[in-house]
Structure formats: C-alpha cells, structure tokens
Design a protein around this motif. Structure first.
Motif, mmCIF file in Angstrom:
data_model
loop_
_atom_site.group_PDB
_atom_site.id
_atom_site.type_symbol
_atom_site.label_atom_id
_atom_site.label_comp_id
_atom_site.label_asym_id
_atom_site.label_seq_id
_atom_site.Cartn_x
_atom_site.Cartn_y
_atom_site.Cartn_z
ATOM 1 N N LEU A 134 0.829 -1.206 0.000
ATOM 2 C CA LEU A 134 0.000 0.000 0.000
ATOM 3 C C LEU A 134 0.864 1.258 0.000
ATOM 4 C CD1 LEU A 134 -3.034 -0.653 2.374
ATOM 5 C CD2 LEU A 134 -3.006 -0.502 -0.109
ATOM 6 N N GLY A 135 2.007 1.210 0.702
ATOM 7 C CA GLY A 135 2.906 2.351 0.683
ATOM 8 C C GLY A 135 3.446 2.624 -0.710
ATOM 9 N N LEU A 136 3.826 1.570 -1.428
ATOM 10 C CA LEU A 136 4.289 1.723 -2.807
ATOM 11 C C LEU A 136 3.181 2.300 -3.678
ATOM 12 C CD1 LEU A 136 6.412 1.187 -5.054
ATOM 13 C CD2 LEU A 136 5.454 -1.122 -5.236
ATOM 14 N N TRP A 137 1.984 1.770 -3.527
ATOM 15 C CA TRP A 137 0.836 2.257 -4.298
ATOM 16 C C TRP A 137 0.586 3.736 -4.030
ATOM 17 C CZ3 TRP A 137 -3.847 4.095 -2.277
ATOM 18 C CH2 TRP A 137 -4.856 4.314 -3.219
ATOM 19 N N GLU A 138 0.600 4.115 -2.761
ATOM 20 C CA GLU A 138 0.338 5.517 -2.415
ATOM 21 C C GLU A 138 1.395 6.443 -2.997
ATOM 22 O OE1 GLU A 138 -0.003 8.439 1.493
ATOM 23 O OE2 GLU A 138 -0.030 6.266 1.771
ATOM 24 N N ALA A 139 2.656 6.012 -2.978
ATOM 25 C CA ALA A 139 3.733 6.847 -3.514
ATOM 26 C C ALA A 139 3.531 7.134 -5.000
ATOM 27 C CB ALA A 139 5.085 6.171 -3.276
ATOM 28 N N VAL A 140 3.092 6.110 -5.754
ATOM 29 C CA VAL A 140 2.854 6.316 -7.182
ATOM 30 C C VAL A 140 1.649 7.220 -7.405
ATOM 31 C CG1 VAL A 140 2.274 5.166 -9.351
ATOM 32 C CG2 VAL A 140 3.927 4.129 -7.801
ATOM 33 N N VAL A 141 0.591 7.024 -6.630
ATOM 34 C CA VAL A 141 -0.598 7.869 -6.764
ATOM 35 C C VAL A 141 -0.246 9.325 -6.483
ATOM 36 C CG1 VAL A 141 -2.869 8.366 -5.776
ATOM 37 C CG2 VAL A 141 -2.213 6.005 -6.262
ATOM 38 N N ARG A 142 0.573 9.559 -5.501
ATOM 39 C CA ARG A 142 0.975 10.940 -5.196
ATOM 40 C C ARG A 142 1.765 11.560 -6.336
ATOM 41 N NH1 ARG A 142 3.026 11.598 1.002
ATOM 42 N NH2 ARG A 142 1.086 11.036 2.054
ATOM 43 N N GLN A 143 2.574 10.748 -6.980
ATOM 44 C CA GLN A 143 3.352 11.256 -8.105
ATOM 45 C C GLN A 143 2.448 11.630 -9.269
ATOM 46 O OE1 GLN A 143 5.862 8.477 -10.337
ATOM 47 N NE2 GLN A 143 7.579 9.867 -10.016
ATOM 48 N N ARG A 144 1.330 10.934 -9.399
ATOM 49 C CA ARG A 144 0.440 11.139 -10.539
ATOM 50 C C ARG A 144 -0.475 12.333 -10.354
ATOM 51 N NH1 ARG A 144 -3.721 6.532 -12.858
ATOM 52 N NH2 ARG A 144 -4.855 7.885 -14.306
ATOM 53 N N ALA A 160 12.609 3.895 -12.272
ATOM 54 C CA ALA A 160 13.732 3.651 -13.175
ATOM 55 C C ALA A 160 14.263 2.223 -13.051
ATOM 56 C CB ALA A 160 14.847 4.660 -12.897
ATOM 57 N N ASN A 161 14.084 1.614 -11.894
ATOM 58 C CA ASN A 161 14.563 0.244 -11.666
ATOM 59 C C ASN A 161 13.382 -0.656 -11.311
ATOM 60 O OD1 ASN A 161 17.726 0.660 -11.510
ATOM 61 N ND2 ASN A 161 16.793 2.323 -10.337
ATOM 62 N N LYS A 162 12.405 -0.677 -12.194
ATOM 63 C CA LYS A 162 11.139 -1.329 -11.867
ATOM 64 C C LYS A 162 11.248 -2.838 -11.717
ATOM 65 C CE LYS A 162 9.685 -1.175 -16.739
ATOM 66 N NZ LYS A 162 10.780 -0.281 -17.175
ATOM 67 N N TRP A 163 12.132 -3.489 -12.477
ATOM 68 C CA TRP A 163 12.166 -4.948 -12.414
ATOM 69 C C TRP A 163 12.567 -5.490 -11.050
ATOM 70 C CZ3 TRP A 163 9.313 -7.513 -15.417
ATOM 71 C CH2 TRP A 163 9.090 -7.108 -16.733
ATOM 72 N N VAL A 166 9.475 -5.050 -8.902
ATOM 73 C CA VAL A 166 8.462 -6.043 -9.269
ATOM 74 C C VAL A 166 8.814 -7.400 -8.662
ATOM 75 C CG1 VAL A 166 7.519 -7.361 -11.211
ATOM 76 C CG2 VAL A 166 7.734 -4.870 -11.378
ATOM 77 N N ALA A 167 10.079 -7.797 -8.795
ATOM 78 C CA ALA A 167 10.508 -9.099 -8.277
ATOM 79 C C ALA A 167 10.377 -9.168 -6.765
ATOM 80 C CB ALA A 167 11.948 -9.381 -8.704
ATOM 81 N N VAL A 168 10.847 -8.140 -6.062
ATOM 82 C CA VAL A 168 10.788 -8.137 -4.594
ATOM 83 C C VAL A 168 9.346 -8.138 -4.113
ATOM 84 C CG1 VAL A 168 11.285 -6.764 -2.539
ATOM 85 C CG2 VAL A 168 13.051 -7.075 -4.280
ATOM 86 N N SER A 169 8.494 -7.328 -4.743
ATOM 87 C CA SER A 169 7.082 -7.273 -4.342
ATOM 88 C C SER A 169 6.402 -8.621 -4.547
ATOM 89 C CB SER A 169 6.355 -6.196 -5.149
ATOM 90 O OG SER A 169 6.920 -4.924 -4.944
ATOM 91 N N PRO A 207 0.557 -6.625 -11.307
ATOM 92 C CA PRO A 207 0.016 -5.301 -10.999
ATOM 93 C C PRO A 207 1.088 -4.263 -10.690
ATOM 94 C CG PRO A 207 -1.302 -6.978 -9.928
ATOM 95 C CD PRO A 207 -0.100 -7.677 -10.493
ATOM 96 N N VAL A 208 2.139 -4.652 -9.957
ATOM 97 C CA VAL A 208 3.195 -3.698 -9.636
ATOM 98 C C VAL A 208 3.942 -3.275 -10.899
ATOM 99 C CG1 VAL A 208 5.420 -3.419 -8.440
ATOM 100 C CG2 VAL A 208 3.464 -4.406 -7.242
ATOM 101 N N TYR A 209 4.117 -4.195 -11.836
ATOM 102 C CA TYR A 209 4.750 -3.820 -13.110
ATOM 103 C C TYR A 209 3.935 -2.733 -13.808
ATOM 104 C CZ TYR A 209 6.056 -3.844 -17.988
ATOM 105 O OH TYR A 209 6.425 -3.441 -19.247
ATOM 106 N N TYR A 210 2.633 -2.939 -13.914
ATOM 107 C CA TYR A 210 1.787 -1.930 -14.564
ATOM 108 C C TYR A 210 1.752 -0.635 -13.758
ATOM 109 C CZ TYR A 210 0.160 -5.144 -18.126
ATOM 110 O OH TYR A 210 0.104 -6.009 -19.202
ATOM 111 N N LEU A 211 1.872 -0.755 -12.445
ATOM 112 C CA LEU A 211 1.925 0.437 -11.601
ATOM 113 C C LEU A 211 3.134 1.294 -11.936
ATOM 114 C CD1 LEU A 211 0.798 1.906 -8.967
ATOM 115 C CD2 LEU A 211 2.498 0.532 -7.731
ATOM 116 N N LEU A 212 4.308 0.654 -12.081
ATOM 117 C CA LEU A 212 5.544 1.390 -12.300
ATOM 118 C C LEU A 212 5.801 1.703 -13.767
ATOM 119 C CD1 LEU A 212 7.886 -0.527 -9.823
ATOM 120 C CD2 LEU A 212 6.673 1.619 -9.437
ATOM 121 N N ALA A 213 5.445 0.782 -14.654
ATOM 122 C CA ALA A 213 5.767 0.970 -16.070
ATOM 123 C C ALA A 213 4.713 1.772 -16.815
ATOM 124 C CB ALA A 213 5.946 -0.388 -16.743
#
Length: 279
Positions: A134-144, A160-163, A166-169, A207-213
């Motif tokens: 949820l923290g990762l999600w919120e950070a992206v939403v704030r950027q948008r 910039a280092n999405k892969w 994605v792997a860790v998540s 989902p995290v890939y689509y979130l970041l990419a």
C-alpha cells in the motif's frame, strides 16, 4: 542524533509499545503467550514480528508521509483489540468438557469467545507485506496527482529500476501467502506449493509492473486488498478455507485485480484523445 534517524527511533518505540500491548492483553486474559510458552526462535519471531508490524507503518508515515500503511495496520489492530476487550470474556475448556465420550482431561484446550489478538498477531508478516504494498501504491498515486502531497524522493529511482521492485514485491507476497497457507495446513503437495508460489509472484508482480511501467494504479491496490482480506477472512472462516482458494485460484483473483486497471487505461486513452485527463 541526526534528524533522519529520529523517525526510526520513534517507530521502534511505537513498535515496542504495540508488542507489549498485544502480548499484555493476551496475558491478562490467560493466554499462554509468555516467553516460556515458546522456544527461543519462536519467541523472537512472534515478539519481534509484533515490533516490526507496529514500527514499519509508523516509520513510513513519519519518514515519507505515507498514510495508507498506517491506516491498514491501525484498522486491523483496532478490530482485534475491540473484539478482545469487549464482552464476553474468553472461556477456556478442555476438550473433555465438550465431548461426553471422553473420560478425563485431555490437556487440549478450546478457547471460546477469544483468540482475537492471537489471530491478529500470528500473521504479522502478512499485514506487514500488505502495508508495504500500500505504501508503494500511495507513492505512485501521489506522483500522478498534483493535488496530493509530493511523493517520496526515492519514487523516481523505483520507476527507473522497476524490475527489481516487481521481483521483490511478487516474491514477498508469495512467501507470505505460502507461509500462511503452510501454517494452516493448506500446503498440499509440493507441486501445489510451487503453483501457489509462482502464482503469488504473478498475483502482485504483474500489478506492480503496470503500476511502475504504465502508471496504472488500481490493480496493485485491489490485489493488496484481496490478499489481506483472504487472510483476515481465514482467521474467522467457517466451512472452507478462503485463503486456500486465494492461493490456488490466484489466476481468478489476478483477473479481478486487472479489471479496474483495464478500465483505468481505457479511460486514460479516451481522455488523451479528447484532450481531458482521465482519473
């Protein structure tokens, strides 16, 4: 003390108080959760996990102003404390009291009207992974969205280092999901465990890939809610195992998570075509 270390110190103190409160209330009601009840490694796992669960969302809130992880953990904790502290009090019965055909005490205790905090404390790693997602999600939403507070400075590095992210998540979610299923005896065959693990990586990794990419935000949120809900529902499940259904039928839940993402992407394309920005 350097300023960046202050949030960490405060978070650890809150985590310690959180652990003391959870264990203290359980001891008050007669649960055998003291250090003598477990071997050393299990004591460290259970007590240390409660500290981590209390500290992580507070640190994210103080250090990066991310509020959704704190809301998630606070809601789960509030539900558990409210259920535990309101009547009726827990009742401890030997199985012999419930089974007329059993002669003499069995040493196996059944707890009625209780175990709420135990159900909250046991899967602390699940709640922690959910808070991190949820923290990762919120950070992206704030950027948008410009009308929200600025996203953390590290957000650009994650995109910039999405892969690796994605792997860790995906792996963190898979480990938490399979570990919880294993603890409930839902492990099944080795092939089934592999299927659940691979699916667990995909369930959150995609989902995290689509979130970041692609900046498509809703699949990650929905996937996180589905994960947390499956475990919370399992704690109070009647017939059936909600989390087993989630872990084995991950492709179905992945589809549910991706549906709002498809709608979000379509609305954005329409908005770009007609000159207005979609939500």
């Amino acid at each position: 003390m350097r300023r960046p270390s202050l949030p960490l110190v405060v978070a650890l103190l809150v985590g310690l108080v959180h652990a003391i409160a959870v264990v203290g209330v359980q001891l008050r009601y007669g649960y055998e959760v003291g250090p003598a009840a477990y071997p050393l490694h299990m004591t460290l796992w259970r007590y240390g996990g409660l500290v981590v669960l209390g500290a992580v969302p507070v640190w994210l809130a103080l250090r990066y102003r991310l509020v959704t992880p704190l809301v998630l953990v606070a809601a789960l904790a509030a539900l558990a404390f409210q259920a535990e502290l309101t009547p009726p009090d827990p009742v401890f019965r030997d199985v012999a009291e419930l089974e007329p055909g059993v002669d003499g005490p069995t040493g196996i205790t059944v707890v009625e009207n209780g175990l709420h905090l135990a159900k909250y404390a046991g899967p602390w790693y699940v709640w922690t992974v959910g808070a991190g997602l949820l923290g990762l999600w919120e950070a992206v939403v704030r950027q948008r969205h410009e009308w929200l507070p600025d996203s953390p400075a590290w957000m650009g590095a994650l995109v910039a280092n999405k892969w690796p992210v994605v792997a860790v998540s995906g792996v963190a979610h898979a480990l938490a999901s399979v570990a919880y299923a294993w603890g409930w005896g839902m492990s099944g065959t080795p092939l089934g465990a592999i299927w659940a693990f691979v699916g667990g990586v995909a369930m959150v990794g995609i989902p995290v890939y689509y979130l970041l990419a692609e900046d498509v935000v809703w699949p990650t949120f929905v996937a996180t809610v589905l994960f947390v809900n499956s475990v919370h529902s399992q704690q109070y499940a009647g017939p059936g195992d909600p989390h087993a259904l989630y872990a084995v039928g991950w492709f179905f839940f992945l589809g549910i998570a991706l549906l709002p993402g498809a709608a979000e992407y379509a609305l954005r394309r329409v908005g770009d075509r007609f000159g207005w920005r979609s939500v």
